[in-house]
Design a protein around this motif. Structure first.
Motif, PDB file in Angstrom:
ATOM      1  N   THR A 438       0.830  -1.198   0.000  1.00 55.34           N
ATOM      2  CA  THR A 438       0.000   0.000   0.000  1.00 55.34           C
ATOM      3  C   THR A 438       0.863   1.245   0.000  1.00 55.34           C
ATOM      4  OG1 THR A 438      -1.734  -1.166   1.214  1.00 55.34           O
ATOM      5  CG2 THR A 438      -1.796   1.230   1.321  1.00 55.34           C
ATOM      6  N   GLY A 439       0.330   2.344  -0.569  1.00 53.94           N
ATOM      7  CA  GLY A 439       0.973   3.658  -0.520  1.00 53.94           C
ATOM      8  C   GLY A 439       0.033   4.675   0.103  1.00 53.94           C
ATOM      9  N   ASP A 440      -0.092   5.844  -0.509  1.00 61.71           N
ATOM     10  CA  ASP A 440      -1.142   6.839  -0.274  1.00 61.71           C
ATOM     11  C   ASP A 440      -0.987   7.708   0.969  1.00 61.71           C
ATOM     12  OD1 ASP A 440      -3.779   8.077  -0.861  1.00 61.71           O
ATOM     13  OD2 ASP A 440      -4.429   6.990   0.918  1.00 61.71           O
ATOM     14  N   VAL A 441      -0.657   7.145   2.132  1.00 59.25           N
ATOM     15  CA  VAL A 441      -0.883   7.858   3.398  1.00 59.25           C
ATOM     16  C   VAL A 441       0.348   8.581   3.941  1.00 59.25           C
ATOM     17  CG1 VAL A 441      -2.885   6.545   4.142  1.00 59.25           C
ATOM     18  CG2 VAL A 441      -0.618   5.638   4.600  1.00 59.25           C
ATOM     19  N   HIS A 442       1.485   8.514   3.253  1.00 66.15           N
ATOM     20  CA  HIS A 442       2.687   9.283   3.605  1.00 66.15           C
ATOM     21  C   HIS A 442       3.272   8.878   4.955  1.00 66.15           C
ATOM     22  CE1 HIS A 442       0.619  12.711   1.094  1.00 66.15           C
ATOM     23  NE2 HIS A 442       0.826  11.598   0.401  1.00 66.15           N
ATOM     24  N   VAL A 443       3.013   7.668   5.371  1.00 65.59           N
ATOM     25  CA  VAL A 443       3.628   7.098   6.572  1.00 65.59           C
ATOM     26  C   VAL A 443       3.910   5.627   6.293  1.00 65.59           C
ATOM     27  CG1 VAL A 443       2.489   8.680   8.183  1.00 65.59           C
ATOM     28  CG2 VAL A 443       1.426   6.468   7.657  1.00 65.59           C
ATOM     29  N   GLY A 444       4.780   5.052   7.106  1.00 65.54           N
ATOM     30  CA  GLY A 444       5.014   3.624   7.023  1.00 65.54           C
ATOM     31  C   GLY A 444       4.203   2.900   8.078  1.00 65.54           C
ATOM     32  N   TYR A 445       3.471   1.879   7.655  1.00 66.42           N
ATOM     33  CA  TYR A 445       2.708   1.023   8.561  1.00 66.42           C
ATOM     34  C   TYR A 445       3.103  -0.432   8.281  1.00 66.42           C
ATOM     35  CZ  TYR A 445      -1.017   4.655   9.232  1.00 66.42           C
ATOM     36  OH  TYR A 445      -1.759   5.781   9.523  1.00 66.42           O
ATOM     37  N   ALA A 446       2.962  -1.261   9.309  1.00 61.98           N
ATOM     38  CA  ALA A 446       2.982  -2.713   9.138  1.00 61.98           C
ATOM     39  C   ALA A 446       1.790  -3.265   9.898  1.00 61.98           C
ATOM     40  CB  ALA A 446       4.283  -3.305   9.664  1.00 61.98           C
ATOM     41  N   PHE A 447       0.900  -3.961   9.198  1.00 60.25           N
ATOM     42  CA  PHE A 447      -0.319  -4.507   9.783  1.00 60.25           C
ATOM     43  C   PHE A 447      -0.331  -6.029   9.700  1.00 60.25           C
ATOM     44  CE2 PHE A 447      -1.939  -0.341   8.256  1.00 60.25           C
ATOM     45  CZ  PHE A 447      -2.677   0.095   9.354  1.00 60.25           C
ATOM     46  N   ASP A 448      -0.871  -6.665  10.719  1.00 59.11           N
ATOM     47  CA  ASP A 448      -1.375  -8.024  10.586  1.00 59.11           C
ATOM     48  C   ASP A 448      -2.796  -7.921  10.040  1.00 59.11           C
ATOM     49  OD1 ASP A 448       0.903  -9.219  11.630  1.00 59.11           O
ATOM     50  OD2 ASP A 448       0.117  -9.312  13.672  1.00 59.11           O
ATOM     51  N   ILE A 449      -3.060  -8.589   8.924  1.00 59.60           N
ATOM     52  CA  ILE A 449      -4.409  -8.570   8.354  1.00 59.60           C
ATOM     53  C   ILE A 449      -5.249  -9.595   9.095  1.00 59.60           C
ATOM     54  CG2 ILE A 449      -5.802  -8.949   6.281  1.00 59.60           C
ATOM     55  CD1 ILE A 449      -3.391  -8.109   4.623  1.00 59.60           C
ATOM     56  N   LYS A 450      -6.348  -9.148   9.685  1.00 58.31           N
ATOM     57  CA  LYS A 450      -7.237 -10.019  10.440  1.00 58.31           C
ATOM     58  C   LYS A 450      -8.411 -10.474   9.572  1.00 58.31           C
ATOM     59  CE  LYS A 450      -5.157  -9.927  14.445  1.00 58.31           C
ATOM     60  NZ  LYS A 450      -4.663 -11.175  15.080  1.00 58.31           N
TER      61      LYS A 450
END
Length: 547
Positions: A438-450
């Motif tokens: 994913t891009g778009d939000v101008h921050v770095g995230y790491a998610f576990d997809i539930k």
């Protein structure tokens, strides 16, 4: 807000009707829209051919690029533009013959393919060469020549063969990038990425921004140059979008990254207009012929200036950008387009408390055809990793702790039924190693997809890696102001950082490793790069663990 078809056949037909006139100007209160949608076939004699010896200045000012690597083929790109900030690029409306070479070695002693392509004025003197009959899993070097001029040398590669098993030798390293607003900072991260040992770069959208750029380049605060006034207004016409690509592509760090690695690209909103949805312009609940004309101009300029193949060439306001790639049997990449076919945002395109309108099961992020294509592709997949490069945040992202919270109506949170169909399809297909980019939000995230984001005990079914911006948003910070709230309200969020950079991912049969890379600043040139976090996820055991 009313929920209607994104763009009816009548509106698409209207846009194509305008496009059949070679360059039509449509005057309205918003803008004058000038573009052509009928593109010549390869070799079409739609303009006089000129002797390339008449080109007296370097025409390769926008560099070279390659993309969409297949096991036996790669796409090579360049554009002739001796004066890139002029609307015509400094060339007459004539055809030019461009020679190209592809070699095993950087010195071009072992040329394996060569040919001649035509730079058509109708394509804005861009060149797209689909080179075939190559060996799988190989590095190649390429260059272009026109008249007395030779381009810089680009480096590209082919993908491994479809039947190649996942082994250490077929491991894949890629980078994910997004959001490069020119007037908010330098592309320093690209300079570092150019030196990385990666096989391919996945661009997740917002390659350019439609907003005005002043004579000093905004936050770049140029003192050694003055940008033309033609950049100091929002992009609307085909000429506007073409000039904006010229501005971005003359950036030396972006040129270096393109020359070093093949790119696989998809767009988000700003390549056309902020937060547009299908045929709906930003902030409108009514599709409009005028917006489809603007979209046709934006889509055409996008294809012209990117290393994209012939099937992606637009037809008026429509362009099929979703497509599939394989890296042997290690990875299947399903590149999505979550802008062109989506339903209009519910309750506006900002942050809202979710309600019945956003929960409407008929709402779609991908459109029915693309959704079916994705699920059918998963059903046939035998890859170890199924990777989905796309645009907007897939995982749930609440902005407050407690029962009352808001979510972004522009992200998948605004289309929960569409997200549920995707997750159910992955489950039905037996997808064990799902990775969403994913891009778009101008921050770095790491998610576990539930599997069910509303149930904190729900099982983890995949990983989402969100690449921060290259420059959009300015310098950023390690710990944004809402860090504590987000980390508490979203327990499946494992990492959150607001600096600029990219994500580097290494895929192997046993595990995937993600390194979040960041630069200290972008409003000043230079600066090093550091790894601010690393995670691994084991094949067959979804979920992120610190590396």
């Amino acid at each position: 807000m009313t929920h209607k078809a994104q763009h009816s056949p009548e509106l698409r037909a209207a846009a194509r009707h305008f496009g059949r006139r070679r360059f039509l100007t449509v005057t309205s209160a918003a803008a004058a829209l000038a573009f052509a949608t009928n593109l010549p076939a390869a070799g079409a004699a739609s303009a006089t051919e000129r002797d390339a010896a008449q080109i007296t200045e370097n025409p390769f000012t926008l560099g070279v690029a390659s993309g969409d690597p297949l096991p036996a083929s790669v796409l090579l790109w360049t554009r002739l533009a001796p004066v890139p900030y002029q609307p015509d690029g400094g060339l007459p409306a004539a055809r030019f013959a461009v020679r190209w070479e592809l070699a095993d070695d950087e010195s071009f002693r072992r040329v394996v393919r060569r040919g001649v392509a035509t730079a058509h004025p109708e394509f804005h003197h861009t060149v797209h060469v689909e080179v075939g009959h190559l060996l799988p899993g190989r590095v190649y070097y390429y260059r272009f020549r026109v008249g007395a001029w030779t381009s810089e040398t680009g480096r590209t590669r082919t993908a491994p063969g479809r039947g190649e098993p996942a082994t250490p030798s077929s491991a894949l390293t890629f980078a994910a990038v997004s959001c490069q607003r020119y007037d908010q900072g330098y592309y320093t991260a690209y300079r570092h990425l150019a030196g990385e040992d990666v096989d391919v770069v996945l661009h997740l959208g917002d390659y350019l921004y439609e907003y005005a750029v002043n004579s000093a380049g905004g936050a770049r605060a140029y003192t050694d140059r003055v940008l033309p006034d033609s950049f100091n207004h929002e992009t609307v016409t085909l000429e506007d979008y073409r000039l904006r690509y010229s501005l971005h592509k003359t950036d030396p760090d972006l040129m270096a990254a393109h020359a070093a690695h093949p790119f696989v690209l998809t767009w988000d909103d700003h390549e056309t207009e902020n937060n547009y949805a299908g045929g709906f312009p930003d902030g409108s609940d009514e599709p409009s012929e005028e917006f489809l004309l603007r979209r046709a101009a934006a889509y055409r300029a996008y294809w012209e200036h990117q290393p994209l193949r012939r099937p992606q060439r637009p037809d008026g306001p429509d362009m099929k950008l979703y497509r599939r790639f394989h890296w042997g049997r290690l990875a299947q990449f399903d590149i999505l387009d979550t802008r062109q076919y989506r339903s209009n945002q519910a309750q506006g395109d900002g942050w809202q408390i979710p309600g019945p309108e956003s929960a409407d099961p008929s709402r779609t992020m991908t459109g029915a055809t693309q959704e079916r294509w994705l699920l059918d592709g998963w059903a046939r997949s035998n890859a170890v990793w199924n990777v989905v490069p796309q645009q907007v945040t897939f995982s749930q992202r609440r902005n407050a702790v407690g029962e009352v919270y808001k979510v972004s109506m522009d992200s998948w949170d605004g289309y929960p039924a569409s997200r549920e169909r995707i997750l159910a399809g992955a489950e039905a297909a037996g997808i064990e190693n799902l990775m969403v980019l994913t891009g778009d939000v101008h921050v770095g995230y790491a998610f576990d997809i539930k599997r069910d984001f509303d149930d904190r005990a729900s099982r983890t079914v995949g990983t989402e890696l969100v690449a921060t911006s290259i420059s959009s948003g300015g310098n950023g910070s390690d710990r944004p102001a809402n860090w504590d709230t987000y980390m508490t309200a979203n327990p499946h969020l494992r990492f959150y950082n607001g600096r600029r950079g990219y994500v580097k991912v290494a895929l192997a049969e046993e595990e995937a490793r993600a390194d979040f890379k960041a630069v200290p600043y972008v409003t000043t040139q230079g600066g090093g790069i550091s790894t601010v976090a690393s995670f691994v996820t084991e094949a067959g055991s979804p979920g992120l663990e610190p590396a």
